[in-house]
Design a protein around this motif. Structure first.
Motif, PDB file in Angstrom:
ATOM      1  N   LEU A  65       0.844  -1.190   0.000  1.00 32.66           N
ATOM      2  CA  LEU A  65       0.000   0.000   0.000  1.00 32.66           C
ATOM      3  C   LEU A  65       0.884   1.245   0.000  1.00 32.66           C
ATOM      4  CD1 LEU A  65      -2.681  -1.010   2.658  1.00 32.66           C
ATOM      5  CD2 LEU A  65      -2.898  -1.086   0.169  1.00 32.66           C
ATOM      6  N   GLY A  66       0.472   2.236  -0.754  1.00 34.31           N
ATOM      7  CA  GLY A  66       1.242   3.467  -0.850  1.00 34.31           C
ATOM      8  C   GLY A  66       0.445   4.675  -0.406  1.00 34.31           C
ATOM      9  N   PRO A  67       1.020   5.849  -0.545  1.00 34.78           N
ATOM     10  CA  PRO A  67       0.372   7.078  -0.084  1.00 34.78           C
ATOM     11  C   PRO A  67      -1.035   7.308  -0.640  1.00 34.78           C
ATOM     12  CG  PRO A  67       2.672   7.504  -0.551  1.00 34.78           C
ATOM     13  CD  PRO A  67       2.388   6.098  -1.020  1.00 34.78           C
ATOM     14  N   GLY A 143      11.379   1.908   3.122  1.00 38.50           N
ATOM     15  CA  GLY A 143      10.287   2.213   2.208  1.00 38.50           C
ATOM     16  C   GLY A 143       8.918   1.775   2.706  1.00 38.50           C
ATOM     17  N   ARG A 144       8.820   1.323   3.950  1.00 35.54           N
ATOM     18  CA  ARG A 144       7.524   0.940   4.544  1.00 35.54           C
ATOM     19  C   ARG A 144       6.869   2.178   5.150  1.00 35.54           C
ATOM     20  NH1 ARG A 144       6.732  -4.566   5.827  1.00 35.54           N
ATOM     21  NH2 ARG A 144       4.606  -3.806   5.926  1.00 35.54           N
ATOM     22  N   PHE A 145       5.559   2.170   5.170  1.00 34.64           N
ATOM     23  CA  PHE A 145       4.812   3.310   5.698  1.00 34.64           C
ATOM     24  C   PHE A 145       4.252   2.982   7.073  1.00 34.64           C
ATOM     25  CE2 PHE A 145       4.777   3.765   1.110  1.00 34.64           C
ATOM     26  CZ  PHE A 145       5.242   5.069   0.983  1.00 34.64           C
ATOM     27  N   HIS A 146       4.246   3.998   7.928  1.00 33.50           N
ATOM     28  CA  HIS A 146       3.756   3.873   9.299  1.00 33.50           C
ATOM     29  C   HIS A 146       2.791   5.013   9.568  1.00 33.50           C
ATOM     30  CE1 HIS A 146       6.911   0.940  10.455  1.00 33.50           C
ATOM     31  NE2 HIS A 146       7.532   1.541   9.451  1.00 33.50           N
ATOM     32  N   ALA A 184      -6.583   2.768   7.028  1.00 32.48           N
ATOM     33  CA  ALA A 184      -5.401   3.169   6.269  1.00 32.48           C
ATOM     34  C   ALA A 184      -4.305   2.102   6.332  1.00 32.48           C
ATOM     35  CB  ALA A 184      -4.868   4.495   6.781  1.00 32.48           C
ATOM     36  N   ALA A 185      -4.173   1.449   7.482  1.00 30.94           N
ATOM     37  CA  ALA A 185      -3.126   0.428   7.639  1.00 30.94           C
ATOM     38  C   ALA A 185      -3.418  -0.816   6.806  1.00 30.94           C
ATOM     39  CB  ALA A 185      -2.973   0.050   9.114  1.00 30.94           C
ATOM     40  N   SER A 186      -4.689  -1.093   6.577  1.00 36.16           N
ATOM     41  CA  SER A 186      -5.066  -2.315   5.863  1.00 36.16           C
ATOM     42  C   SER A 186      -5.520  -2.079   4.428  1.00 36.16           C
ATOM     43  CB  SER A 186      -6.181  -3.038   6.629  1.00 36.16           C
ATOM     44  OG  SER A 186      -7.370  -2.248   6.621  1.00 36.16           O
ATOM     45  N   GLY A 187      -5.703  -0.825   4.062  1.00 38.38           N
ATOM     46  CA  GLY A 187      -6.198  -0.519   2.723  1.00 38.38           C
ATOM     47  C   GLY A 187      -7.697  -0.689   2.600  1.00 38.38           C
ATOM     48  N   GLY A 188      -8.389  -0.585   3.722  1.00 38.37           N
ATOM     49  CA  GLY A 188      -9.841  -0.743   3.730  1.00 38.37           C
ATOM     50  C   GLY A 188     -10.563   0.500   3.265  1.00 38.37           C
ATOM     51  N   PHE A 189     -11.808   0.297   2.884  1.00 39.22           N
ATOM     52  CA  PHE A 189     -12.641   1.422   2.444  1.00 39.22           C
ATOM     53  C   PHE A 189     -13.914   1.398   3.182  1.00 39.22           C
ATOM     54  CE2 PHE A 189      -9.684   0.634  -0.992  1.00 39.22           C
ATOM     55  CZ  PHE A 189      -9.156   1.905  -1.144  1.00 39.22           C
TER      56      PHE A 189
END
Length: 189
Positions: A65-67, A143-146, A184-189
């Motif tokens: 997952l990205g920004p 390159g990981r997002f937190h 946001a951490a899981s890419g959920g909507f």
């Protein structure tokens, strides 16, 4: 036994350091206040004394997952919550403009409910320093997002007992911020 010892030491430290001051406010505290501070103490010790680790929620974003995914998930989770996007701080973009060098990603999303913010400041003007609620997205060296946000349990349970109506609103903000981070951490909507 360990928890009893920890609570005893924490209680003794509070009593010793604050004298009778703690005793004068203890009956006004939220019933979960001591649990909040005990948890903060544990995180403070586990982190080697990092105040940020003790007072902030942290979630690592799922790999891949990205920004753009993170932003869409945060926005989607906020829909219908009454919290609105009141601004973003694209810090890495600003640093790139200032330095001319590529930067690791860092962006802060800011959300607020003006009505609840007013109630919070009426309850304690010190809460104004916590406004608006924020979620920081930070890229690490690999390159990981937190995601980072103020631990809202402190806001709801960390001090004097709130009036029930305001506490309900404060819990709504707390739960919404947590939901936004999980999404946001899981890419959920």
């Amino acid at each position: 036994m360990r928890n009893f010892l920890k609570v005893s030491i924490l209680g003794a430290a509070i009593m010793t350091l604050s004298g009778c001051g703690f005793m004068s406010v203890k009956d006004n505290l939220d019933p979960k206040a001591m649990d909040v501070y005990s948890n903060m103490y544990d995180k403070f010790v586990e982190s080697g004394g990092d105040l940020g680790a003790a007072t902030v929620w942290h979630m690592e974003v799922a790999e891949g997952l990205g920004p753009d995914d993170i932003k869409m998930s945060i926005e989607s989770a906020a829909v219908g919550s009454g919290l609105m996007n009141v601004g973003e701080m694209p810090l890495s973009k600003q640093l790139e403009l200032e330095t001319g060098e590529e930067q690791k990603y860092m962006n802060i999303y800011q959300y607020c409910s003006p009505q609840i913010a007013r109630k919070a400041v009426d309850f304690s003007p010190y809460f104004s320093a916590y406004l608006p609620c924020r979620i920081a997205v930070v890229e690490d060296d690999e390159g990981r997002f937190h995601l980072y946000s103020l631990n809202m349990d402190m806001f709801v349970h960390g001090g004097k007992e709130m009036p029930e109506e305001f506490k309900k609103d404060a819990m709504h903000v707390r739960d919404t911020m947590w939901k936004m981070m999980q999404s946001a951490a899981s890419g959920g909507f």
